[in-house]
Design a protein around this motif. Sequence first.
Motif, PDB file in Angstrom:
ATOM      1  N   ASN A   1      28.162  -3.406  89.016  1.00 46.74           N
ATOM      2  CA  ASN A   1      26.817  -3.300  89.574  1.00 46.74           C
ATOM      3  C   ASN A   1      25.789  -3.714  88.530  1.00 46.74           C
ATOM      4  OD1 ASN A   1      27.836  -2.331  91.967  1.00 46.74           O
ATOM      5  ND2 ASN A   1      27.250  -0.204  91.605  1.00 46.74           N
ATOM      6  N   ILE A   2      24.670  -4.247  89.003  1.00 40.98           N
ATOM      7  CA  ILE A   2      23.514  -4.487  88.146  1.00 40.98           C
ATOM      8  C   ILE A   2      22.447  -3.474  88.553  1.00 40.98           C
ATOM      9  CG2 ILE A   2      21.745  -6.115  87.380  1.00 40.98           C
ATOM     10  CD1 ILE A   2      23.586  -8.392  88.214  1.00 40.98           C
TER      11      ILE A   2
ATOM     12  N   LEU B   1      29.493 -13.138  90.832  1.00 41.12           N
ATOM     13  CA  LEU B   1      30.150 -12.472  89.708  1.00 41.12           C
ATOM     14  C   LEU B   1      29.596 -12.937  88.359  1.00 41.12           C
ATOM     15  CD1 LEU B   1      33.849 -12.344  90.949  1.00 41.12           C
ATOM     16  CD2 LEU B   1      32.012 -10.672  91.229  1.00 41.12           C
ATOM     17  N   LYS B   2      28.353 -13.378  88.377  1.00 43.57           N
ATOM     18  CA  LYS B   2      27.646 -13.717  87.148  1.00 43.57           C
ATOM     19  C   LYS B   2      26.239 -13.121  87.207  1.00 43.57           C
ATOM     20  CE  LYS B   2      30.245 -17.917  86.089  1.00 43.57           C
ATOM     21  NZ  LYS B   2      30.201 -19.367  85.836  1.00 43.57           N
ATOM     22  N   ALA B   3      25.643 -12.971  86.041  1.00 41.84           N
ATOM     23  CA  ALA B   3      24.286 -12.439  85.949  1.00 41.84           C
ATOM     24  C   ALA B   3      23.508 -13.261  84.934  1.00 41.84           C
ATOM     25  CB  ALA B   3      24.317 -10.968  85.536  1.00 41.84           C
ATOM     26  N   ARG B   4      22.198 -13.111  84.968  1.00 43.06           N
ATOM     27  CA  ARG B   4      21.352 -13.730  83.946  1.00 43.06           C
ATOM     28  C   ARG B   4      20.117 -12.874  83.778  1.00 43.06           C
ATOM     29  NH1 ARG B   4      20.054 -18.057  88.362  1.00 43.06           N
ATOM     30  NH2 ARG B   4      17.790 -18.002  88.544  1.00 43.06           N
ATOM     31  N   ASN B   5      19.382 -13.081  82.702  1.00 44.42           N
ATOM     32  CA  ASN B   5      18.187 -12.261  82.550  1.00 44.42           C
ATOM     33  C   ASN B   5      17.038 -12.832  83.367  1.00 44.42           C
ATOM     34  OD1 ASN B   5      16.369 -13.963  80.932  1.00 44.42           O
ATOM     35  ND2 ASN B   5      17.707 -13.565  79.184  1.00 44.42           N
TER      36      ASN B   5
ATOM     37  N   ARG C   1      19.503  -9.813  86.273  1.00 40.37           N
ATOM     38  CA  ARG C   1      19.394 -10.049  87.710  1.00 40.37           C
ATOM     39  C   ARG C   1      20.633 -10.811  88.140  1.00 40.37           C
ATOM     40  NH1 ARG C   1      15.900 -15.289  89.247  1.00 40.37           N
ATOM     41  NH2 ARG C   1      17.709 -15.523  90.592  1.00 40.37           N
ATOM     42  N   PRO C   2      20.921 -10.848  89.431  1.00 42.37           N
ATOM     43  CA  PRO C   2      22.067 -11.651  89.892  1.00 42.37           C
ATOM     44  C   PRO C   2      21.847 -13.139  89.584  1.00 42.37           C
ATOM     45  CG  PRO C   2      21.323 -10.137  91.604  1.00 42.37           C
ATOM     46  CD  PRO C   2      20.279 -10.121  90.548  1.00 42.37           C
TER      47      PRO C   2
ATOM     48  N   TYR D   1      22.703  -6.912  96.384  1.00 43.61           N
ATOM     49  CA  TYR D   1      23.741  -7.749  95.786  1.00 43.61           C
ATOM     50  C   TYR D   1      24.895  -6.914  95.241  1.00 43.61           C
ATOM     51  CZ  TYR D   1      20.713 -11.690  96.569  1.00 43.61           C
ATOM     52  OH  TYR D   1      19.944 -12.646  97.187  1.00 43.61           O
ATOM     53  N   ASN D   2      24.626  -5.688  94.848  1.00 47.21           N
ATOM     54  CA  ASN D   2      25.727  -4.808  94.443  1.00 47.21           C
ATOM     55  C   ASN D   2      26.682  -4.578  95.606  1.00 47.21           C
ATOM     56  OD1 ASN D   2      24.741  -4.557  91.838  1.00 47.21           O
ATOM     57  ND2 ASN D   2      23.707  -2.600  92.226  1.00 47.21           N
TER      58      ASN D   2
END
Length: 229
Positions: free
Chosen positions: A125-126, A108-112, A139-140, A53-54
Amino acid sequence: MKKLVVLTGAGISAESGIKTFRDADGLWESHDIMEVASFSGFIKNPELVLDFYNKRRKQLFEVQPNLAHDILTQLESYFEVFIITQNIDDLHERSGSTNVIHLHGELLKARNIKDPNSIIEWKNNINLGDVDSKNIQLRPHIVWFGEEVPEMEKAIKIVEQADYLLVVGTSLQVYPAAGLINYVSEDVLVYYIDPKPVEINDLDNPIKIIPLSATKGMKIVSEELKRLK
């Protein structure tokens, strides 16, 4: 203003240079889908999934909205436009569309990894070790296979209110998103733009199939919609 509801898939972003979800051999960027698009795949090999995903995120910054995105934005001058997309890119928003629902999440969003509602903006990058304010791994913000589609009920209600339904660049094969067309009222005109359209046998609606790319098809449909408004 009448409501124009638009369902978009990978085909509308393909002309901007974003690859479609699956290659002809069923793989996604040479990976088995479940390796990079499932929580079990993430647990098994988080580095692979995050790197995957990066790379998608990096590519997103290298592309631009195309004419099909722009025409949908322009149609907001004639209709109340609602876009329901299976895409995880932000090309609709960058083009200027104001009502966009992302069924499958946003790149362009993330969550735990524990709370699907812990969504934050994230353009970098995550990596393993990147955590949120609760010190939980990020995570994405992508709806992986086997996970609930949180925006589905909202999308269904919007489709039920459509005066016109436009389907652009989707194979109508990925559920539950593909089932959205079954919620449109029977008298609603449906446009279907795709270079390789599938048969739609379970709708009684009038359907106009335009077997063209998103950009070419949108030029045609846009002019007709303007006359119908």
